[in-house]
Enzyme design. Structure first.
Site, PDB file in Angstrom:
ATOM      1  N   THR A 216       0.865  -1.164   0.000  1.00 27.18           N
ATOM      2  CA  THR A 216       0.000   0.000   0.000  1.00 27.18           C
ATOM      3  C   THR A 216       0.902   1.214   0.000  1.00 27.18           C
ATOM      4  O   THR A 216       2.003   1.156   0.533  1.00 27.18           O
ATOM      5  CB  THR A 216      -0.879   0.031   1.268  1.00 27.18           C
ATOM      6  OG1 THR A 216      -1.647  -1.173   1.338  1.00 27.18           O
ATOM      7  CG2 THR A 216      -1.836   1.201   1.273  1.00 27.18           C
ATOM      8  N   ASP A 247      -8.763  -2.516   3.568  1.00 24.89           N
ATOM      9  CA  ASP A 247      -9.048  -1.367   4.438  1.00 24.89           C
ATOM     10  C   ASP A 247      -8.829  -0.022   3.779  1.00 24.89           C
ATOM     11  O   ASP A 247      -9.385   0.991   4.219  1.00 24.89           O
ATOM     12  CB  ASP A 247      -8.173  -1.443   5.696  1.00 24.89           C
ATOM     13  CG  ASP A 247      -6.688  -1.360   5.371  1.00 24.89           C
ATOM     14  OD1 ASP A 247      -6.243  -2.121   4.500  1.00 24.89           O
ATOM     15  OD2 ASP A 247      -5.984  -0.547   5.984  1.00 24.89           O
TER      16      ASP A 247
END
Length: 351
Positions: A216, A247
């Protein structure tokens, strides 16, 4: 007369001390990350280490340039993240991992701390910069999250650059998918149409052999007007199935910013656990309740770890002091401020 002079002296001293305090606080501050995970010195060659640090520095420079010129925290966050989305070293944009079906599906989110506006996207396949799409959702639609083909269609309508899905193909990520599916005894899908021929991307730095990284990228910033912002972008997890979303685009889990709480957060890690622990929002809530930022960040990382999830976070406060917390052996990260030289780090024991 003496009383008047004393009053003037006191007033001058007060103004001087206030000015000193204002000068002491950074006019702007920026922190970025490129993913956390099992990242150890023994697993990176000098060339891999240097390439990763250079890539982080490039993203940091892009965001810092915005803030130096008086730009907004949100503009700086977007600028830094877009550089990482274009860099095949990171699992976002062009360096995204593949799904079990052999596709790149991209997620991103942004949030403004000054007014709590937010936007996110999931499952993009043709929008070059997912973080720009997330911002467009925030600023040009009445919604917070858009997904799949509809999100790409919206991004195209908003004038954002569209690319052929093959643009996101990288050999290292494709081989990562082949390895994961083979080990799991699952079928390997056909090589994507338009993908680079084998060996064509040999010049790209190879990943560490034993790297396990939560891919990420993200950025958090404080601008000269005191506004906070956060942004995060990802390609998700290798061999993900059934339209899995982690998420990153879930506001409050992987991304959150609130000036009222004095906090902006971008997370990287086991998304399912970061969602369940509402990591980003809870860090801000803790800080808003007078918990020290470093303690707040570590407490949330520890909570996610108790649930079974590993990862890390970057946090920006209204004082301009960035915080890094992780439950892994490393996190690609960097920070800079108006009063602080840039610094880049990879391993957990680096300052």
């Amino acid at each position: 007369m003496r009383i008047a002079c004393s009053g003037l002296i006191a007033l001058f001293a007060l103004c001087f001390s206030t000015a000193q305090a204002q000068d002491a606080a950074p006019r702007w501050s920026l922190a970025i990350h490129g993913g956390a995970g099992v990242i150890e010195r023994s697993s990176l060659t000098p060339e891999q280490d240097a390439a990763s640090r250079a890539a982080l520095q490039g993203a940091l420079d892009a965001g810092s340039a915005v803030l130096k010129s008086g730009g907004s925290a949100l503009d700086a966050v977007q600028a830094a993240v877009q550089v990482m989305e274009d860099d095949p070293l990171f699992n976002a944009g062009r360096g995204a991992v593949f799904t079990a079906a052999g596709r790149n599906e991209l997620d991103a989110a942004v949030m403004n701390g000054s007014d709590l506006t937010a936007g996110s996207v999931a499952g993009l396949t043709t929008t070059r910069h997912p973080v720009a799409a997330a911002r467009a959702v925030m600023e040009r639609s009445p919604h917070v999250m858009l997904i799949g083909p509809g999100a790409d269609a919206f991004a195209a309508q908003a004038g954002l650059e569209q690319v052929d899905p093959s643009y996101f193909f990288t050999e290292r990520r494709w081989q990562g998918l082949v390895k994961a599916l083979t080990e799991a005894g699952q079928p390997v899908p056909p090589r994507p149409v338009g993908a680079a021929i084998p060996g064509a991307q040999a010049a790209l730095p190879a990943p560490p052999l034993n790297e396990k990284k939560f891919g990420t990228v993200g950025a958090v910033a404080l601008d000269a007007q005191g506004r906070l912002a956060a942004g995060t972008s990802t390609g998700g997890t290798t061999a993900k199935r059934w339209g899995r979303v982690g998420d990153v685009p879930v506001i409050g889990a992987g991304t959150y910013a609130s000036n009222a709480d004095g906090c902006a957060v971008s997370a990287t890690g086991d998304g399912e656990y970061f969602i369940r622990a509402t990591v980003a929002r809870d860090i801000c809530a803790r800080i808003g309740s007078a918990t020290a930022p470093d303690a707040a960040a570590q407490a949330e990382i520890d909570e996610a770890r108790t649930l079974g999830g590993l990862g890390g976070v970057i946090v920006m406060t209204t004082t301009g002091a960035p915080v890094f917390a992780m439950s892994t052996s490393g996190m690609y990260r960097a920070a800079a401020a108006s009063d602080t030289p840039p610094r880049v780090a990879i391993y957990a024991d680096e300052p």
